[in-house]
Design a protein around this motif. Structure first.
Motif, PDB file in Angstrom:
ATOM      1  N   LEU A  28      45.830  47.152  24.884  1.00 38.56           N
ATOM      2  CA  LEU A  28      44.978  47.957  25.755  1.00 38.56           C
ATOM      3  C   LEU A  28      43.597  48.170  25.148  1.00 38.56           C
ATOM      4  CD1 LEU A  28      47.375  50.748  27.076  1.00 38.56           C
ATOM      5  CD2 LEU A  28      46.475  48.771  28.311  1.00 38.56           C
ATOM      6  N   PHE A  41      33.751  49.340  32.075  1.00 37.69           N
ATOM      7  CA  PHE A  41      33.873  48.148  32.917  1.00 37.69           C
ATOM      8  C   PHE A  41      33.286  48.306  34.303  1.00 37.69           C
ATOM      9  CE2 PHE A  41      36.839  48.320  36.458  1.00 37.69           C
ATOM     10  CZ  PHE A  41      37.469  49.550  36.281  1.00 37.69           C
ATOM     11  N   TRP A  42      33.153  49.541  34.775  1.00 41.28           N
ATOM     12  CA  TRP A  42      32.612  49.732  36.139  1.00 41.28           C
ATOM     13  C   TRP A  42      31.212  49.144  36.259  1.00 41.28           C
ATOM     14  CZ3 TRP A  42      35.995  51.207  39.683  1.00 41.28           C
ATOM     15  CH2 TRP A  42      37.113  51.946  39.277  1.00 41.28           C
ATOM     16  N   ALA A  45      30.976  45.844  38.005  1.00 40.50           N
ATOM     17  CA  ALA A  45      31.255  45.750  39.443  1.00 40.50           C
ATOM     18  C   ALA A  45      29.934  45.411  40.134  1.00 40.50           C
ATOM     19  CB  ALA A  45      31.828  47.071  39.954  1.00 40.50           C
ATOM     20  N   ILE A 719      44.060  36.545  31.087  1.00 41.25           N
ATOM     21  CA  ILE A 719      44.089  37.961  31.452  1.00 41.25           C
ATOM     22  C   ILE A 719      44.589  38.060  32.881  1.00 41.25           C
ATOM     23  CG2 ILE A 719      42.654  39.997  31.875  1.00 41.25           C
ATOM     24  CD1 ILE A 719      40.855  39.019  29.579  1.00 41.25           C
ATOM     25  N   SER A 720      45.669  38.837  33.095  1.00 41.48           N
ATOM     26  CA  SER A 720      46.261  38.852  34.434  1.00 41.48           C
ATOM     27  C   SER A 720      45.316  39.587  35.380  1.00 41.48           C
ATOM     28  CB  SER A 720      47.643  39.508  34.418  1.00 41.48           C
ATOM     29  OG  SER A 720      47.540  40.784  33.843  1.00 41.48           O
ATOM     30  N   GLY A 721      45.254  39.080  36.597  1.00 42.24           N
ATOM     31  CA  GLY A 721      44.358  39.659  37.585  1.00 42.24           C
ATOM     32  C   GLY A 721      43.018  38.935  37.648  1.00 42.24           C
ATOM     33  N   PHE A 722      42.673  38.201  36.566  1.00 41.57           N
ATOM     34  CA  PHE A 722      41.387  37.511  36.539  1.00 41.57           C
ATOM     35  C   PHE A 722      41.514  36.024  36.916  1.00 41.57           C
ATOM     36  CE2 PHE A 722      39.094  40.534  33.295  1.00 41.57           C
ATOM     37  CZ  PHE A 722      39.312  41.589  34.166  1.00 41.57           C
ATOM     38  N   PRO A 771      34.394  38.519  36.543  1.00 41.28           N
ATOM     39  CA  PRO A 771      35.434  38.733  37.563  1.00 41.28           C
ATOM     40  C   PRO A 771      35.018  39.778  38.591  1.00 41.28           C
ATOM     41  CG  PRO A 771      36.359  38.875  35.344  1.00 41.28           C
ATOM     42  CD  PRO A 771      34.866  38.822  35.185  1.00 41.28           C
ATOM     43  N   GLY A 772      34.004  40.567  38.276  1.00 43.71           N
ATOM     44  CA  GLY A 772      33.525  41.580  39.208  1.00 43.71           C
ATOM     45  C   GLY A 772      32.414  41.069  40.106  1.00 43.71           C
TER      46      GLY A 772
ATOM     47  N   LEU B  66      36.216  45.056  44.454  1.00 43.33           N
ATOM     48  CA  LEU B  66      36.703  43.756  43.993  1.00 43.33           C
ATOM     49  C   LEU B  66      37.193  43.829  42.551  1.00 43.33           C
ATOM     50  CD1 LEU B  66      36.647  40.579  44.577  1.00 43.33           C
ATOM     51  CD2 LEU B  66      34.423  40.606  43.477  1.00 43.33           C
ATOM     52  N   LEU B  67      36.353  44.382  41.678  1.00 43.89           N
ATOM     53  CA  LEU B  67      36.706  44.419  40.256  1.00 43.89           C
ATOM     54  C   LEU B  67      37.810  45.437  39.976  1.00 43.89           C
ATOM     55  CD1 LEU B  67      36.168  43.304  37.465  1.00 43.89           C
ATOM     56  CD2 LEU B  67      34.399  45.027  37.151  1.00 43.89           C
ATOM     57  N   ALA B  68      37.708  46.600  40.591  1.00 44.35           N
ATOM     58  CA  ALA B  68      38.719  47.641  40.347  1.00 44.35           C
ATOM     59  C   ALA B  68      40.111  47.127  40.701  1.00 44.35           C
ATOM     60  CB  ALA B  68      38.382  48.888  41.134  1.00 44.35           C
ATOM     61  N   LYS B  70      41.142  44.048  40.570  1.00 45.40           N
ATOM     62  CA  LYS B  70      41.586  43.105  39.548  1.00 45.40           C
ATOM     63  C   LYS B  70      41.968  43.819  38.257  1.00 45.40           C
ATOM     64  CE  LYS B  70      38.810  39.197  41.124  1.00 45.40           C
ATOM     65  NZ  LYS B  70      37.746  38.244  40.816  1.00 45.40           N
ATOM     66  N   VAL B  71      41.151  44.789  37.849  1.00 44.95           N
ATOM     67  CA  VAL B  71      41.424  45.485  36.590  1.00 44.95           C
ATOM     68  C   VAL B  71      42.745  46.255  36.691  1.00 44.95           C
ATOM     69  CG1 VAL B  71      40.599  47.272  35.011  1.00 44.95           C
ATOM     70  CG2 VAL B  71      39.034  45.528  35.850  1.00 44.95           C
ATOM     71  N   GLN B  73      45.394  45.126  37.788  1.00 47.05           N
ATOM     72  CA  GLN B  73      46.438  44.193  37.309  1.00 47.05           C
ATOM     73  C   GLN B  73      46.453  44.082  35.788  1.00 47.05           C
ATOM     74  OE1 GLN B  73      47.049  40.446  39.538  1.00 47.05           O
ATOM     75  NE2 GLN B  73      45.520  41.243  40.934  1.00 47.05           N
ATOM     76  N   VAL B  74      45.276  44.245  35.167  1.00 43.72           N
ATOM     77  CA  VAL B  74      45.235  44.266  33.696  1.00 43.72           C
ATOM     78  C   VAL B  74      46.099  45.415  33.183  1.00 43.72           C
ATOM     79  CG1 VAL B  74      43.750  44.522  31.671  1.00 43.72           C
ATOM     80  CG2 VAL B  74      42.921  43.248  33.676  1.00 43.72           C
ATOM     81  N   PHE B  75      46.090  46.525  33.942  1.00 44.99           N
ATOM     82  CA  PHE B  75      46.902  47.683  33.563  1.00 44.99           C
ATOM     83  C   PHE B  75      48.270  47.659  34.242  1.00 44.99           C
ATOM     84  CE2 PHE B  75      42.654  49.075  32.504  1.00 44.99           C
ATOM     85  CZ  PHE B  75      42.859  49.668  31.270  1.00 44.99           C
ATOM     86  N   TRP B  84      42.302  49.942  43.504  1.00 48.72           N
ATOM     87  CA  TRP B  84      41.054  50.650  43.187  1.00 48.72           C
ATOM     88  C   TRP B  84      41.234  52.159  43.238  1.00 48.72           C
ATOM     89  CZ3 TRP B  84      38.736  53.675  47.035  1.00 48.72           C
ATOM     90  CH2 TRP B  84      39.186  53.456  48.332  1.00 48.72           C
ATOM     91  N   MET B  87      42.682  53.180  39.987  1.00 48.05           N
ATOM     92  CA  MET B  87      41.709  53.017  38.906  1.00 48.05           C
ATOM     93  C   MET B  87      40.655  54.124  38.932  1.00 48.05           C
ATOM     94  SD  MET B  87      42.864  50.621  37.164  1.00 48.05           S
ATOM     95  CE  MET B  87      41.575  50.785  35.938  1.00 48.05           C
TER      96      MET B  87
END
Lengths: 814, 117
Positions: A28, A41-42, A45, A719-722, A771-772, B66-68, B70-71, B73-75, B84, B87
């Motif tokens: 993490l 990370f926001w 976006a 990285i999952s989701g990406f 990815p954003g 979009l990003l939220a 995906k992130v 899934q990282v969690f 989202w 998140m």
């Protein structure tokens, strides 16, 4: 006076919370640092809408640079001079792909443990021991002797660094935040590392061991029969009948008794080639009267995308195409006069030499009658959260001894095919100036420019295809080909025998080439470079001929060909392999031994027209069946835990099935009964249907090939989701559209030359590495659907306002 | 009142400094301006929760989450179009908890210093 202790309790609690939320724990990221909207990370976006015009002041430019972004956010860079052009390319690639640049360089240089910790140690050791550093340093030193290339590399480096120094922590790409580290400054050697990584991907496979093992078990006659130096069926890149207009240099003579054997090495079979294609057609066969050229290099697909599209314009150059992030210029592309592309050449440029040490100190090794000194190189590997590791690697004049006794990791797949106690001789260690080839191709005007550009190129060897507005087409399997006796390096070699060494190279201007052949087209699909009339030995095995043959068959049939004909051929799911063996397989099935489900499946596949279309069920059956059959035929003899071997090729298996009904190989030696061809074909068919049934239930839409194959594009660091979701695609390794689960056309391009060049292309990803961003994977849908995007190539004056969505001007900061 | 001071001063401080600056800012604000334990905690919590929530929405809405998603899934969240929400809530909550406890610390120091006088 009474002091309330709870103040300190709360203070401690708050501090502990701050510490925990600011620390990376396990996989993490530091939670609050990552989730903070101001710096976390926001910030990555990206809005769908971006500003249309902006100006940036940058230190290091000499003039003004305009960067125009089209509807796919592909940059069209316009500079007043070359230095600024490469500076701006570096700047903009870094802006879109900074983390990819960092991660791939670390991968190649064996520096991943620094940021991801102990789980990367084996990988880092492996890349160091393979001599990636030696190769990159040799390349950097060599390139720097060339004044012009040095300028290119320095300007590109300065551009990347100008971008990095403009960043605040909040601007770092999301992967830096997830893994909690910072980008570091770029160095010219990093570009060399990335190019060497291509050699590691494309020119590092080796079957030398298993074959040595097989040789010791079966003897030379069987090996000659099952592993021939030229296949049963072939359709070589240089068409049969082409004459060689040069005087070949003498080829070294094979020494007697060249084979060595080895034991106790566990091997993974060399994977079949990834499946790249290219072809070009003369104007005599196209609808416009000018040449058409197509290229789709196949690789393990990742996000951020492997390739980056851009147009580069400055006085003396106007080129469009794709580049590998980290490498200046354009690698596959076109300008107004010419177009070019590449596919991999599977030539043998990696050999293993048995080292004889004088004693246990391993300070000296034998060459001829002399003892030579071993050079010991210490590799220092920093590991996040752990003590630094030092690894000593022994170097001979051949190259590094990748592992000596006791050094080889037991549970690391990549090193399975490395023999202990052998030195690695590998083309990737060679000094080279490969970027000069691309520098010159970017500016090429005609066939002679193309020929001249190719001479600089070393590795990984590629089939360079070419077409020009002057209506020339050509193809050249090109690179540094070691001069070898026939079969040299097919088995392990003896490092103490000087006759076993590479004897120089095939003269670069004698590499196989053909210009404007009679048939009106040229093509390649990783198959044999030339037939046996070519005077030099390059390798004994290449990727099977099926894709190449299908391309040639289709191209021969075309007249007045159009871009759309080429697009359809790139997406062609037809398999010549299926065409070759389906009938003989079905004929040999003993129908009376089948149950109802198996009979139904057999009926389905009987009607199959050899296309690996996603909605078909037959490809799922056929693909599983022929693989099972091949292992059924060979593995009883060739699998031996102590002495692992490679099984004969698909080509040899096809030959056996088509021409031999009684070979001893059909019998399973592990049973007392004697099995026949019919028995093994029937049994493997039943097993295939059984495992499909167990996985997907009764025959239904679930058996469709698009579903059974299940393609997806994963993130570079998984990285999952990406990554992408599962894509429903057709194709196979033996189809032109060679999409597998994880590999496929990493760039598809079609160029129509003429008074105004028209081009089409896309890759399974997007320009942005974020990815954003909406431009991270925006081309995937069209890609999976077999469509192409129209590429915007602007020649002079102001670019078309309809195509340009955003403009950034870079202005020199005083 | 305290909540407004926290929102404004943290907004300014966070524009230049790392995330943890919210802790000393909330602590100081409560030290000078809090009136009760409860008020201190909830002003810190709600102040940062709201500040972060609004800032996140200003970034994630134009991004169409979009990003939220995906992130998420990282969690370990499953692939879904409403990750989202989780998140955004979790991010704001973590900010809020840090803000709340920092303010509480500020209040308790204030109480100590008042007692000492």
């Amino acid at each position: 006076m009474k002091f309330n202790l709870s103040s300190f309790f709360y203070l401690f609690l708050t501090l502990a919370m701050l510490f925990l939320l600011n620390t990376k724990i396990g996989p993490l990221p530091p939670l609050a640092k990552f989730l903070d909207p101001f710096n976390g990370f926001w910030q990555q976006a990206e809005p769908r809408q971006t500003a249309t015009e902006s100006t940036l002041n940058i230190k290091g430019l000499t003039g003004k640079v305009n960067i125009y972004f089209d509807e796919n956010r592909i940059p069209h860079i316009e500079a007043e001079n070359e230095e600024d052009l490469y500076f701006a390319q570096g700047f903009i690639v870094a802006r879109d792909r900074l983390w990819q640049l960092d991660f791939q360089t670390r991968f190649a240089a064996g520096r991943l443990s620094e940021v991801i910790g102990e789980k990367a140690i084996d990988l880092d050791k492996y890349n160091r021991r393979m001599g990636m550093g030696v190769g990159a340093r040799n390349m950097e030193a060599f390139v720097k002797k060339d004044r012009q290339m040095r300028m290119v590399l320095d300007a590109y480096t300065a551009g990347i660094n100008a971008y990095i120094s403009s960043l605040k922590p909040k601007d770092y790409p999301i992967e830096f935040k997830l893994l909690d580290y910072k980008p570091e400054n770029w160095k010219p050697i990093n570009s060399a590392y990335l190019l060497k990584l291509m050699s590691a991907t494309l020119a590092a496979a080796s079957n030398d061991f298993y074959l040595s093992n097989a040789l010791s078990k079966f003897g030379p006659e069987v090996i000659k029969d099952l592993f021939p130096n030229y296949p049963f069926r072939e359709d070589p890149i240089i068409p049969t009948g082409t004459t060689w207009d040069f005087d070949p240099v003498p080829v070294p003579k094979a020494p007697e008794d060249v084979s060595l054997t080895t034991t106790g090495i566990k091997l993974n079979p060399k994977e079949e080639g990834l499946g790249s294609n290219n072809w070009a057609m003369s104007g005599s066969k196209t609808s416009t009267g000018y040449p058409l050229l197509a290229n789709d290099p196949h690789l393990e697909m990742t996000l951020p995308a492997i390739w980056y599209q851009n147009q580069l314009t400055a006085p003396g150059i106007n080129v469009y195409g794709v580049t590998i992030p980290g490498s200046p210029g354009v690698i596959i592309g076109f300008n107004k006069d010419v177009a070019w592309g590449v596919t991999n050449v599977g030539s043998d440029v990696l050999d293993w030499y048995k080292i004889t040490f004088k004693d246990d100190s391993k300070n000296e090794y034998l060459v001829g009658k002399e003892w030579k000194k071993v050079k010991k190189v210490v590799e220092v590997i920093k590991v996040r959260g752990q003590a630094t590791i030092s690894e000593t690697v022994l170097y001979t004049h051949h190259g590094p001894i990748v592992y000596v006794e006791g050094e080889k990791p037991t549970a690391f797949a990549k090193s399975n095919n490395i023999p202990v106690g052998y030195a690695l001789k590998w083309i990737a260690h060679q000094p080279s100036n490969d970027i000069k080839t691309f520098y010159e191709l970017n500016r090429a005007k005609n066939h002679s420019d193309y020929k001249a550009a190719l001479l600089h190129y070393v590795a990984p060897a590629q089939n360079f295809i070419f077409a020009s507005k002057e209506n020339d087409i050509a193809i050249t399997p090109n690179g540094y080909f070691p001069l070898k006796w026939k079969g040299q390096g097919k088995f392990l070699l003896d490092g103490s025998n000087p006759a076993h060494e590479w004897q120089g190279r095939v003269p670069a201007d004698q590499n196989p080439t053909v210009k404007n052949p009679q048939r009106g087209f040229v093509s390649s699909a990783n198959q044999f470079s030339a037939d046996t009339t070519y005077p030099y030995y390059l390798h004994w095995e290449y990727t099977g001929y099926e894709r190449g043959a299908r391309i040639n068959r289709q191209l021969a049939d075309m007249n007045k060909a159009t871009v759309d004909d080429f697009r359809q051929l790139q997406n062609d799911n037809y398999s010549i392999h299926a065409e070759n063996v389906k009938d003989v397989l079905i004929k040999n099935v003993n129908v009376s031994a089948l149950n109802a489900r198996e009979k139904k499946a057999l009926a389905i596949i009987k009607d199959w027209t050899y296309r690996y279309d996603p909605k078909e069920i037959s490809p799922s059956i056929f693909e599983w069946w022929h693989k099972r059959l091949a292992s059924g035929i060979w593995e009883d003899e060739f699998s031996d835990a102590k002495n692992p071997m490679v099984i004969p090729s698909r080509d040899r298996t096809v030959q056996l099935l088509l021409t031999d009904d009684t070979a001893k190989w059909y019998d399973n030696i592990k049973t007392s009964a004697i099995e026949t061809k019919g028995d093994i074909v029937t049994t493997t068919f039943k097993e295939t249907i059984d495992s499909l049934f167990k996985t997907y239930g009764e025959i239904s839409a679930k058996w469709e090939w698009g579903n059974v194959k299940g393609t997806n594009v994963a993130h570079l660091a998984k990285i999952s989701g990406f990554g992408t979701k599962t894509l429903y695609t057709g194709g196979s390794k033996t189809s032109v559209n060679a999409i597998s689960q994880t590999t496929g056309p990493s760039w598809k391009m079609i160029v129509s030359l003429g008074d105004k060049v028209e081009a089409y292309g896309l890759f399974p990803g997007g320009e942005s590495g974020n990815p954003g961003s909406f431009y991270y994977d925006n081309m995937v849908e069209n890609w999976a659907g077999g469509k192409l995007n129209s590429l915007y190539f602007y020649e002079k004056g102001k670019p078309d306002a309809k195509r340009i969505k955003q403009t950034i001007s870079l202005i020199s900061k005083k | 009142m305290l909540i407004l001071i926290i929102i404004v001063s943290c907004f300014i401080a966070q524009s230049f400094l790392p995330w943890w600056i919210i802790a000393p800012v909330c602590l100081a604000a409560s030290f000078f301006f809090s009136s009760s334990k409860k008020q201190a905690f909830w002003s810190g919590f709600a102040g940062i929760f709201i500040l972060w929530l609004v800032k996140i929405l200003s970034l994630s809405l134009p991004n169409e989450h979009l990003l939220a998603n995906k992130v998420g899934q990282v969690f370990m969240l499953p692939a879904a179009d409403n990750n989202w929400m989780v998140m955004i809530f979790v991010s704001s909550l973590i900010g809020g908890v840090v803000g709340g406890f920092s303010s509480l610390t500020g209040y308790s120091f204030r109480k100590n210093s008042l007692k000492q006088k």
